[in-house]
Design an enzyme around this catalytic site. Structure first.
Site, PDB file in Angstrom:
ATOM      1  N   LEU A 153       0.823  -1.204   0.000  1.00  0.00           N
ATOM      2  CA  LEU A 153       0.000   0.000   0.000  1.00  0.00           C
ATOM      3  C   LEU A 153       0.859   1.257   0.000  1.00  0.00           C
ATOM      4  O   LEU A 153       0.540   2.244  -0.671  1.00  0.00           O
ATOM      5  CB  LEU A 153      -0.919   0.004   1.228  1.00  0.00           C
ATOM      6  CG  LEU A 153      -1.900  -1.166   1.366  1.00  0.00           C
ATOM      7  CD1 LEU A 153      -2.713  -1.010   2.646  1.00  0.00           C
ATOM      8  CD2 LEU A 153      -2.821  -1.268   0.155  1.00  0.00           C
ATOM      9  N   VAL A 192       9.505   2.741  12.487  1.00  0.00           N
ATOM     10  CA  VAL A 192       8.533   3.634  13.119  1.00  0.00           C
ATOM     11  C   VAL A 192       8.491   3.477  14.641  1.00  0.00           C
ATOM     12  O   VAL A 192       7.969   4.351  15.344  1.00  0.00           O
ATOM     13  CB  VAL A 192       7.120   3.439  12.535  1.00  0.00           C
ATOM     14  CG1 VAL A 192       7.081   3.905  11.086  1.00  0.00           C
ATOM     15  CG2 VAL A 192       6.657   1.998  12.666  1.00  0.00           C
ATOM     16  N   TYR A 209      -3.172  -8.037  16.328  1.00  0.00           N
ATOM     17  CA  TYR A 209      -3.349  -7.174  15.161  1.00  0.00           C
ATOM     18  C   TYR A 209      -4.615  -6.330  15.293  1.00  0.00           C
ATOM     19  O   TYR A 209      -4.593  -5.110  15.085  1.00  0.00           O
ATOM     20  CB  TYR A 209      -3.413  -8.043  13.901  1.00  0.00           C
ATOM     21  CG  TYR A 209      -3.524  -7.265  12.617  1.00  0.00           C
ATOM     22  CD1 TYR A 209      -2.461  -6.483  12.159  1.00  0.00           C
ATOM     23  CD2 TYR A 209      -4.675  -7.311  11.843  1.00  0.00           C
ATOM     24  CE1 TYR A 209      -2.558  -5.769  10.972  1.00  0.00           C
ATOM     25  CE2 TYR A 209      -4.779  -6.608  10.659  1.00  0.00           C
ATOM     26  CZ  TYR A 209      -3.713  -5.835  10.223  1.00  0.00           C
ATOM     27  OH  TYR A 209      -3.815  -5.131   9.043  1.00  0.00           O
ATOM     28  N   LYS A 267      -4.822  -2.223  15.594  1.00  0.00           N
ATOM     29  CA  LYS A 267      -5.556  -1.405  14.627  1.00  0.00           C
ATOM     30  C   LYS A 267      -6.758  -0.717  15.273  1.00  0.00           C
ATOM     31  O   LYS A 267      -7.143   0.390  14.878  1.00  0.00           O
ATOM     32  CB  LYS A 267      -5.999  -2.266  13.442  1.00  0.00           C
ATOM     33  CG  LYS A 267      -4.835  -2.798  12.606  1.00  0.00           C
ATOM     34  CD  LYS A 267      -3.983  -1.684  12.020  1.00  0.00           C
ATOM     35  CE  LYS A 267      -2.920  -2.207  11.072  1.00  0.00           C
ATOM     36  NZ  LYS A 267      -2.132  -1.129  10.444  1.00  0.00           N
ATOM     37  N   PHE A 321      -6.597  -6.726   0.665  1.00  0.00           N
ATOM     38  CA  PHE A 321      -5.869  -6.105  -0.432  1.00  0.00           C
ATOM     39  C   PHE A 321      -4.714  -6.982  -0.888  1.00  0.00           C
ATOM     40  O   PHE A 321      -4.139  -7.739  -0.102  1.00  0.00           O
ATOM     41  CB  PHE A 321      -5.353  -4.713  -0.021  1.00  0.00           C
ATOM     42  CG  PHE A 321      -6.339  -3.616  -0.299  1.00  0.00           C
ATOM     43  CD1 PHE A 321      -6.132  -2.719  -1.333  1.00  0.00           C
ATOM     44  CD2 PHE A 321      -7.487  -3.501   0.457  1.00  0.00           C
ATOM     45  CE1 PHE A 321      -7.048  -1.718  -1.602  1.00  0.00           C
ATOM     46  CE2 PHE A 321      -8.418  -2.505   0.202  1.00  0.00           C
ATOM     47  CZ  PHE A 321      -8.195  -1.609  -0.848  1.00  0.00           C
ATOM     48  N   ASP A 378      11.356   3.612   5.200  1.00  0.00           N
ATOM     49  CA  ASP A 378      11.112   2.183   5.373  1.00  0.00           C
ATOM     50  C   ASP A 378      12.353   1.554   5.991  1.00  0.00           C
ATOM     51  O   ASP A 378      13.418   2.186   6.068  1.00  0.00           O
ATOM     52  CB  ASP A 378      10.770   1.524   4.033  1.00  0.00           C
ATOM     53  CG  ASP A 378       9.805   0.352   4.189  1.00  0.00           C
ATOM     54  OD1 ASP A 378       9.935  -0.391   5.186  1.00  0.00           O
ATOM     55  OD2 ASP A 378       8.937   0.166   3.318  1.00  0.00           O
ATOM     56  N   THR A 402      -1.461  -7.361  -1.287  1.00  0.00           N
ATOM     57  CA  THR A 402      -0.203  -6.789  -0.812  1.00  0.00           C
ATOM     58  C   THR A 402       0.771  -7.907  -0.464  1.00  0.00           C
ATOM     59  O   THR A 402       0.397  -9.084  -0.437  1.00  0.00           O
ATOM     60  CB  THR A 402      -0.442  -5.935   0.445  1.00  0.00           C
ATOM     61  OG1 THR A 402      -0.810  -6.809   1.529  1.00  0.00           O
ATOM     62  CG2 THR A 402      -1.541  -4.912   0.212  1.00  0.00           C
TER      63      THR A 402
END
Length: 255
Positions: A17, A62, A161, A165, A194, A36, A196
């Site tokens: 994404l 991050v 997860y 989120k 998606f 990244d 990915t």
């Protein structure tokens, strides 16, 4: 906000994404910094996309505040930072209680640290820099996070997860309310299924089966469709404090 001539920071921008967002914003005229992991193909992606516009790569994790600050500083070299999109994340599965016993706290914590605390790091440090920019047409910039339909429809084995989120969802509105005085908008996008790298390990038959779970269109989402929504969020000043599901009306089953 017009992305043309704006500077954008995209974490997780070397694949999936994030890469689609980088390409979309470059085509819209923005200058983009890909942030990244050092192990990512970020430098190669930046070189590949350079014909589209000014794009730089900076290594970034991050979860590391210093790393995120360095990425923000790199973006500021190009000009005033106005757009920050956080696509960095992990989706490590793990049941609360499996044949191996209870889920280890450090496994749960790692997912939350990357997905939720990572988003927080990007939001707070990018917001500080965006707040220094001069307003354009009544706003300074926009922060966009990647949530997930798992925040609402978490499946078996997605406790960490879904919790991470769900935290991103919960962060969106209070962040938007707080940053409104700086003329900075905050929006999250909750994608469904998606196509990915997270699904790259599945067989073609398994991927097709997943796609058929989506009511319409009955297929996996294209990262370009996610990127198109990011673009729209950037240009539509009334989108603020919202989490937008992008899922083809899918509602995930328990397993």
């Amino acid at each position: 906000m017009n992305p043309d001539a704006s500077v954008a920071l995209v974490t997780g921008g070397a694949s999936g994404l994030g890469r689609a967002v980088v390409e979309e914003l470059l085509c819209a005229g923005a200058q983009v910094v890909i942030a990244d992991l050092p192990t990512s193909p970020g430098a190669a992606v930046a070189a590949e996309l350079s014909p589209l516009g000014k794009v730089l790569y900076t290594p970034c994790a991050v979860t590391d505040p210093d790393s995120v600050q360095a990425a923000v500083d790199t973006a500021a070299v190009l000009g005033p930072l106005r757009i920050a999109v956080n696509c960095a994340g992990v989706a490590t599965p793990g049941k609360l209680l499996s044949r191996r016993g209870p889920l280890a706290p450090e496994e749960f914590e790692r997912v939350v640290r990357v997905n939720l605390i990572g988003t927080f790091n990007v939001f707070r440090l990018a917001a500080q820099r965006i707040a220094e920019a001069e307003p354009v047409a009544g706003e300074r910039g926009v922060l966009i996070a990647t949530a997930s339909v798992a925040a609402y429809d978490g499946q078996t084995g997605q406790s960490a997860y879904a919790a991470s989120k769900g935290g991103v969802v919960g962060l969106t509105l209070p962040a938007a309310r707080e940053l409104a005085r700086h003329q900075i908008r905050v929006v999250s996008i909750a994608p469904g299924l998606f196509d990915t790298p997270l699904l790259a390990g599945l067989s073609a038959a398994a991927r097709e089966s997943l796609g058929r779970q989506v009511p319409h269109p009955a297929r996996l989402g294209d990262p370009a469709e996610f990127a198109a929504l990011v673009h729209h969020v950037v240009v539509n000043p009334m989108l603020n404090g919202e989490v937008i599901r992008l899922d083809g009306a899918v509602r995930m089953a328990p397993v």
